[in-house]
Structure formats: structure tokens, C-alpha cells
Design a protein around this motif. Structure first.
Motif, PDB file in Angstrom:
ATOM      1  N   THR A 265       0.849  -1.257  -0.032  1.00  0.00           N
ATOM      2  CA  THR A 265      -0.013  -0.077  -0.223  1.00  0.00           C
ATOM      3  C   THR A 265       0.913   1.114  -0.075  1.00  0.00           C
ATOM      4  O   THR A 265       1.800   1.466   0.886  1.00  0.00           O
ATOM      5  N   GLN A 266       0.759   2.293  -0.921  1.00  0.00           N
ATOM      6  CA  GLN A 266       1.440   3.134  -1.385  1.00  0.00           C
ATOM      7  C   GLN A 266       1.173   4.126  -0.058  1.00  0.00           C
ATOM      8  O   GLN A 266       2.131   5.332   0.094  1.00  0.00           O
ATOM      9  N   VAL A 365      -6.491 -12.226   8.844  1.00  0.00           N
ATOM     10  CA  VAL A 365      -7.268 -13.121   7.927  1.00  0.00           C
ATOM     11  C   VAL A 365      -8.837 -13.279   8.309  1.00  0.00           C
ATOM     12  O   VAL A 365      -9.003 -13.399   9.473  1.00  0.00           O
ATOM     13  N   GLY A 366      -9.668 -13.069   7.289  1.00  0.00           N
ATOM     14  CA  GLY A 366     -11.127 -12.856   7.714  1.00  0.00           C
ATOM     15  C   GLY A 366     -11.952 -13.073   6.267  1.00  0.00           C
ATOM     16  O   GLY A 366     -11.188 -13.347   5.138  1.00  0.00           O
ATOM     17  N   ASP A 367     -13.190 -13.265   6.546  1.00  0.00           N
ATOM     18  CA  ASP A 367     -14.035 -13.325   5.299  1.00  0.00           C
ATOM     19  C   ASP A 367     -13.727 -12.314   4.515  1.00  0.00           C
ATOM     20  O   ASP A 367     -13.692 -10.971   5.134  1.00  0.00           O
ATOM     21  N   TYR A 368     -13.914 -12.449   3.066  1.00  0.00           N
ATOM     22  CA  TYR A 368     -13.658 -11.490   2.306  1.00  0.00           C
ATOM     23  C   TYR A 368     -14.921 -10.031   2.429  1.00  0.00           C
ATOM     24  O   TYR A 368     -14.499  -9.105   2.355  1.00  0.00           O
ATOM     25  N   ASP A 369     -15.933 -10.717   2.553  1.00  0.00           N
ATOM     26  CA  ASP A 369     -17.179  -9.728   2.862  1.00  0.00           C
ATOM     27  C   ASP A 369     -16.879  -8.730   3.827  1.00  0.00           C
ATOM     28  O   ASP A 369     -17.254  -7.682   3.605  1.00  0.00           O
ATOM     29  N   GLN A 370     -16.295  -9.229   4.865  1.00  0.00           N
ATOM     30  CA  GLN A 370     -16.044  -8.406   5.872  1.00  0.00           C
ATOM     31  C   GLN A 370     -14.697  -7.507   5.880  1.00  0.00           C
ATOM     32  O   GLN A 370     -14.763  -6.440   6.442  1.00  0.00           O
ATOM     33  N   LEU A 371     -13.893  -7.904   4.892  1.00  0.00           N
ATOM     34  CA  LEU A 371     -12.568  -6.986   4.866  1.00  0.00           C
ATOM     35  C   LEU A 371     -12.751  -6.107   3.707  1.00  0.00           C
ATOM     36  O   LEU A 371     -11.454  -5.429   3.746  1.00  0.00           O
ATOM     37  N   GLU A 372     -13.382  -6.336   2.766  1.00  0.00           N
ATOM     38  CA  GLU A 372     -13.363  -5.681   1.506  1.00  0.00           C
ATOM     39  C   GLU A 372     -13.182  -4.192   1.691  1.00  0.00           C
ATOM     40  O   GLU A 372     -12.239  -3.621   0.950  1.00  0.00           O
ATOM     41  N   GLY A 378      -7.242   1.258   2.242  1.00  0.00           N
ATOM     42  CA  GLY A 378      -5.903   1.324   2.765  1.00  0.00           C
ATOM     43  C   GLY A 378      -5.549   1.107   4.215  1.00  0.00           C
ATOM     44  O   GLY A 378      -4.528   1.655   4.804  1.00  0.00           O
ATOM     45  N   LYS A 379      -6.398   0.410   4.904  1.00  0.00           N
ATOM     46  CA  LYS A 379      -6.324   0.202   6.357  1.00  0.00           C
ATOM     47  C   LYS A 379      -4.763  -0.753   6.584  1.00  0.00           C
ATOM     48  O   LYS A 379      -4.166  -0.478   7.743  1.00  0.00           O
ATOM     49  N   PHE A 380      -4.469  -1.497   5.551  1.00  0.00           N
ATOM     50  CA  PHE A 380      -3.485  -2.228   5.792  1.00  0.00           C
ATOM     51  C   PHE A 380      -2.044  -2.047   5.168  1.00  0.00           C
ATOM     52  O   PHE A 380      -2.444  -1.413   3.941  1.00  0.00           O
ATOM     53  N   ASN A 411      -8.456  -0.109  -6.425  1.00  0.00           N
ATOM     54  CA  ASN A 411      -7.021   0.330  -6.272  1.00  0.00           C
ATOM     55  C   ASN A 411      -6.533  -0.052  -4.877  1.00  0.00           C
ATOM     56  O   ASN A 411      -6.349   0.812  -4.094  1.00  0.00           O
ATOM     57  N   ILE A 412      -6.217  -1.284  -4.478  1.00  0.00           N
ATOM     58  CA  ILE A 412      -5.780  -1.832  -3.283  1.00  0.00           C
ATOM     59  C   ILE A 412      -4.485  -1.068  -2.808  1.00  0.00           C
ATOM     60  O   ILE A 412      -4.233  -0.832  -1.862  1.00  0.00           O
ATOM     61  N   SER A 413      -3.607  -1.109  -4.035  1.00  0.00           N
ATOM     62  CA  SER A 413      -2.202  -0.675  -3.801  1.00  0.00           C
ATOM     63  C   SER A 413      -2.276   0.901  -3.397  1.00  0.00           C
ATOM     64  O   SER A 413      -1.227   1.434  -3.183  1.00  0.00           O
ATOM     65  N   ARG A 414      -3.410   1.481  -3.435  1.00  0.00           N
ATOM     66  CA  ARG A 414      -3.384   2.913  -3.300  1.00  0.00           C
ATOM     67  C   ARG A 414      -2.413   3.830  -4.321  1.00  0.00           C
ATOM     68  O   ARG A 414      -1.513   4.652  -3.985  1.00  0.00           O
ATOM     69  N   PHE A 415      -2.226   3.281  -5.497  1.00  0.00           N
ATOM     70  CA  PHE A 415      -1.117   3.520  -6.202  1.00  0.00           C
ATOM     71  C   PHE A 415      -1.654   4.811  -7.249  1.00  0.00           C
ATOM     72  O   PHE A 415      -2.780   4.834  -7.624  1.00  0.00           O
ATOM     73  N   CYS A 416      -0.692   5.679  -7.503  1.00  0.00           N
ATOM     74  CA  CYS A 416      -1.096   6.867  -8.334  1.00  0.00           C
ATOM     75  C   CYS A 416      -0.083   7.288  -9.024  1.00  0.00           C
ATOM     76  O   CYS A 416       0.913   7.939  -8.525  1.00  0.00           O
ATOM     77  N   ASP A 417      -0.084   7.392 -10.269  1.00  0.00           N
ATOM     78  CA  ASP A 417       1.104   7.948 -11.267  1.00  0.00           C
ATOM     79  C   ASP A 417       0.358   8.453 -12.420  1.00  0.00           C
ATOM     80  O   ASP A 417      -0.376   7.937 -13.131  1.00  0.00           O
TER      81      ASP A 417
END
Length: 489
Positions: A265-266, A365-372, A378-380, A411-417
Motif C-alpha cells: 500500500t502506497q 485473515v477473515g472473510d472477504y465480505d467483512q474485509l473488502e 488502505g487500512k493495511f 485500487n488496493i495498492s493505493r497507487f497513483c501515477d
């Protein structure tokens, strides 16, 4: 192996089919253990789109054959009128599950709901589009700018055609009893399961079963055990650790345009530094997840695009990484989801390896629905994600815009260019497929060189099936599963 009683206890709360010791429902109904629970009551404007499409309840205007070519489905044909407008001729004789006829007006209204939805479906990312009725059989789809992949875009499960009654909540339409597929959803039991009945007026022929019973079973071992115990006829995404316990005729495996990757995560205090990202990458560079965690049932990933599916990505330039910087004593959070069982094992291995170079790692680690939501916010600091780059639209440019664009919706990586954004925007206007692919490979190279994302493996679909089951779709685009031709021999 666990006893039959323990299998019952593990899945009884999730399976809506008859439990252990009950009467065998027989081949008149198909029992399907799926790996994800609904996140939005099966709305196609969510990740539930793949669920309803896969169980044979919904359909789009076109579908994709294995090589990505658009073929007729609810549209019989299409013609490009000018650079921004396509006419689609609607199939005759199609009825929705509520009994109403699928007309050009119904199609135009359904697609217009998708255009106006908030948030907009990912398949329409970056697209300004309008839909108009031309005549009783024809709709015109017009985009503000030329969209060379509009026809294949219309194959997305997010853009399925539903009856008007589905849209009482326009931002979360309900496909229950409102689709066009061979099976109609008659009941959604929260996040536990769904019941479907064969649709007698299906335009494509007679379905092979009286109905389908779907159970949402997040735990991969439970899906595998349920199939072994004869409680289900189809099990989604069997764990790699269980695959060798099944015979070849009990498995369906297809290479996918799906990559499991580690997103750094950027916005992370640690991984905002390219050198720290490179230290993290180099530490895990020798880990062979395809051979170990996946037991040989996956392919090594050299990039984001899988050459077995995307042959245009076979020749990519060598990646040049930044210089490493020290990370000793720094703390990071690493997260993934449990619905695909290999993911948590990968997280454990990566965390242990990072600790060996001095990082203090907390794993979630958890259920996808709860973590999406946390993934996207960008919490992690780092997220292991399994992502199909052909699901929303089989176009690499659209995928890169969605997942790595500054305004990307995934954009899970929080990437921006901004330079990459401009290059992708320019590529999106190109009609030549080879030119689009060249830009995709170039942008992939730049993403990997900044260590915004670390590809780990290219996945394969791994369905477990009961004896004699045929006609299950072997769809590399991960859309169709149960079809009108699915049956027991």
C-alpha cells in the motif's frame, strides 16, 4: 479424514440441502457449494454479480468464448453505426422470470439503471454511456468517447438484463425472480443459501434439473468434505491441499486470467518508501508458492498477466527494481481473506519471511465480505489479493485503470501515477488490440519496477464434481458455471 458426523456439524448451518442421514434429494436437483456469501443480496452492482451469473439465473447481452471473442446471448447481433454508437438487436422470445417479455425498452431501461447507479458498476469505469430504443427489437448504446471494447464490455455479469421489477432500489437491484437464465431464484436465505427452480419458459431450451440448491460455504475444507460425503454435486474452488484426494474425473481445472498478488500500500508509512517495498519483495523472491502452497496446481507468476491465457504477455521486459532500504524494527500489517484457503497459508509464510529481515508483522485473515472495505480504504500496509483481470471486462487497459489508476475503483495498492493514467487513457481510445496490449505490458513493467504490486501465482479454477455430472461450463473468464446443459448422464 473427519468422520461423517463431524462433516455434518461443519456444514449443517450453511448447507440448505438435506443433511446427513436425510433422504437423498436425487439427481432432479443440483446441489452447489459456493465459496462466497452474498454481500449485497445478490445485486449485480456488487461482487455478487458473479454468483447469480454462475448459478444460471442472469444473462448479459453477449458472452465470451474461451479466447475472449464476444458471442450472441440476449442480443442476436450488433452493428457499429459510428465511432461512438453500436446498435444491438434483441433476441426474440425471451421472457423474464416474472413472466414479462424482454423488449428493447426493457433492455434499455435495465442498462440505464446500471449507468445511473451509485456507485457505478466497475464494468463501466471511466465510461459515459447512454442507451436509447431504436425500434421494437433494437437498442442503441452510445458512449461519449469511442470505446473499442464496448461489445465485450456488455458481457460483464454486472451488466445483466433484469426485469423492471428488480429495480425498487435502483442502486441495489434484486435478481430474485427477475432474471432470464435457465434457473430462477425463488428464495435467498440471507448469507446461507439460495433456492432456484428451472425456468420452463427459458429461451435456450430445457434445463437439466428441476432446480438448484446453492449453499454459501466460505471454508474450503468444508466444501471439499461436503463433496466427499455426497452432500453436494459441485464444489467451488477446492483447496489445493485436497485436490490429490480426488480422481481426475472429479475435477475441472482451467487456467484463468487470475493472479494472486501482494499489494504494498502506497499510503503505508513503511511501504510509501520504494526501497522498503524492494526489501519486502526481495525477501520473498525465492518462495515458490505454486509448488508448495498450491502443490503444483497453479502457475508461477512473472507478471500480472498470465501468458497461458493472455498470450500477448508472453514476452515482457526484464524488471529493474529500486535499491533496498533497511526495514528492521518497523511494523506493518498484512491482510488477506480466508475464502480461498491458500491465501492464509501464503500470509503466514510471507509474514515469517518478513520477520527474518526485521519487520514486525501483524497478520489479519477473515472473510472477504467483512474485509473488502478495509482493503480498499488502505487500512493495511500489505494485502494478498486474488484478482481476475478479465472479470469486469476482458480488456487489460480497463483492468489497469480500475486497479492502479489514481481514481481506480479497486485500487488496493493505493497507487497513483498521473503519467501512467494519461497513457492508459490514451490506450483506451485505441481500436487496434495489439497497440492496447503493448501499453498494458509497458504499464505492467512500470508497476512491477516500482514494486507497487508483487505477482505471486497465476491461478486455475478447481471445481470438484459428482460422478456423471456433465455440461458444467469450463469458463476461463470465471462467469458461467451452471448452464442449461448441466446434467447427470
Amino acid at each position: 479424514m473427519r468422520s461423517l458426523r463431524s462433516v455434518c456439524l461443519a456444514v449443517a448451518a450453511l448447507l440448505i440441502v438435506a443433511g446427513c442421514g436425510g433422504d437423498d434429494p436425487g439427481p432432479e436437483r443440483l446441489r452447489y457449494a459456493y465459496g462466497f456469501s452474498p454481500v449485497a443480496a445478490l445485486s449485480p452492482y456488487s461482487d455478487d454479480a458473479a454468483t447469480t451469473y454462475g448459478i444460471g439465473a442472469t444473462e448479459s447481452l453477449v458472452f465470451l468464448d474461451p479466447d475472449g471473442t464476444a458471442k450472441p446471448r440476449l442480443a442476436e447481433s450488433w452493428t457499429q453505426i459510428n465511432s461512438t454508437t453500436w446498435n444491438f438487436v434483441i433476441r426474440d422470445g425471451v421472457r423474464f422470470h416474472d413472466g414479462t417479455a424482454m423488449t428493447a425498452r426493457a433492455v434499455a431501461d435495465s442498462l440505464t439503471h446500471a449507468v445511473k447507479a451509485e456507485p457505478q458498476p466497475r464494468a463501466l469505469t471511466g465510461i459515459e454511456m447512454s442507451v436509447a430504443v431504436v425500434d421494437d427489437k433494437t437498442v442503441a448504446i452510445t458512449t461519449k468517447e469511442p470505446d473499442p471494447v464496448l461489445v465485450s464490455r456488455m458481457s460483464s455479469p454486472e451488466l445483466v438484463i433484469l426485469a423492471e421489477g428488480a429495480y425498487s432500489n435502483p442502486n441495489q437491484p434484486s435478481p430474485v425472480g427477475m432474471g432470464t437464465g435457465p434457473y430462477q431464484i425463488t428464495k435467498l436465505d440471507g448469507t446461507s443459501g439460495a433456492t432456484l427452480a428451472a425456468f420452463d419458459d427459458y429461451w435456450g431450451g430445457d434445463p437439466g434439473f428441476e432446480g438448484v440448491d446453492v449453499s454459501f460455504v466460505a471454508d474450503g475444507d468444508s466444501r471439499s468434505s461436503a463433496l466427499k460425503a455426497g452432500q453436494v454435486d459441485v464444489a467451488f474452488s477446492l483447496p489445493a491441499s485436497k485436490l490429490r484426494t480426488f480422481s481426475a474425473d472429479e475435477l475441472i481445472a482451467v487456467p484463468l486470467p487470475r493472479t494472486v498478488a501482494l499489494h504494498l500500500t502506497q499510503s503505508s508509512p513503511v511501504f510509501s518508501d520504494p526501497g522498503a517495498r524492494e526489501t519486502a519483495r526481495a525477501a520473498i523472491d525465492e518462495l515458490d508458492f505454486a509448488a508448495t502452497v498450491y502443490d503444483g496446481f497453479a502457475d508461477d507468476a512473472d507478471g500480472l498477466f498470465a501468458p497461458k491465457v493472455s498470450t500477448w504477455a508472453a514476452n515482457r521486459p526484464a524488471t529493474r527494481f529500486p535499491n533496498s532500504t533497511a526495514v528492521k524494527g518497523k511494523s506493518v500489517s498484512l491482510a488477506t481473506f480466508s475464502n480461498r484457503p491458500e491465501m492464509s497459508e501464503m500470509a503466514t509464510v510471507i509474514a515469517d519471511t518478513w520477520r527474518s529481515v526485521g519487520l514486525d508483522v501483524k497478520v489479519t485473515v477473515g472473510d472477504y465480505d467483512q474485509l473488502e472495505g478495509d482493503f480498499l480504504s488502505g487500512k493495511f500496509d500489505a494485502v494478498i489479493m486474488s484478482r481476475s483481470y478479465g472479470y469486469d471486462n476482458p480488456d487489460p487497459i480497463g483492468y489497469l485503470q480500475s486497479d492502479f489508476g489514481c481514481a481506480g475503483s479497486y485500487n488496493i495498492s493505493r497507487f497513483c501515477d498521473r503519467t501512467i493514467d494519461a497513457d492508459l487513457a490514451d490506450a483506451a481510445t485505441k481500436t487496434d488490440a495489439a497497440a492496447r496490449y503493448r501499453v498494458a505490458v509497458d504499464v505492467e513493467h512500470r508497476l512491477l519496477s516500482t514494486v507497487a504490486v508483487i505477482p505471486l501465482i497465476h491461478d486455475r479454477t478447481q471445481f470438484g464434481i459428482g460422478k456423471g455430472l456433465t455440461g458444467l461450463a469450463e469458463d476461463p473468464w470465471e462467469r458461467a458455471v451452471i448452464t442449461v446443459d448441466t446434467k447427470f448422464d
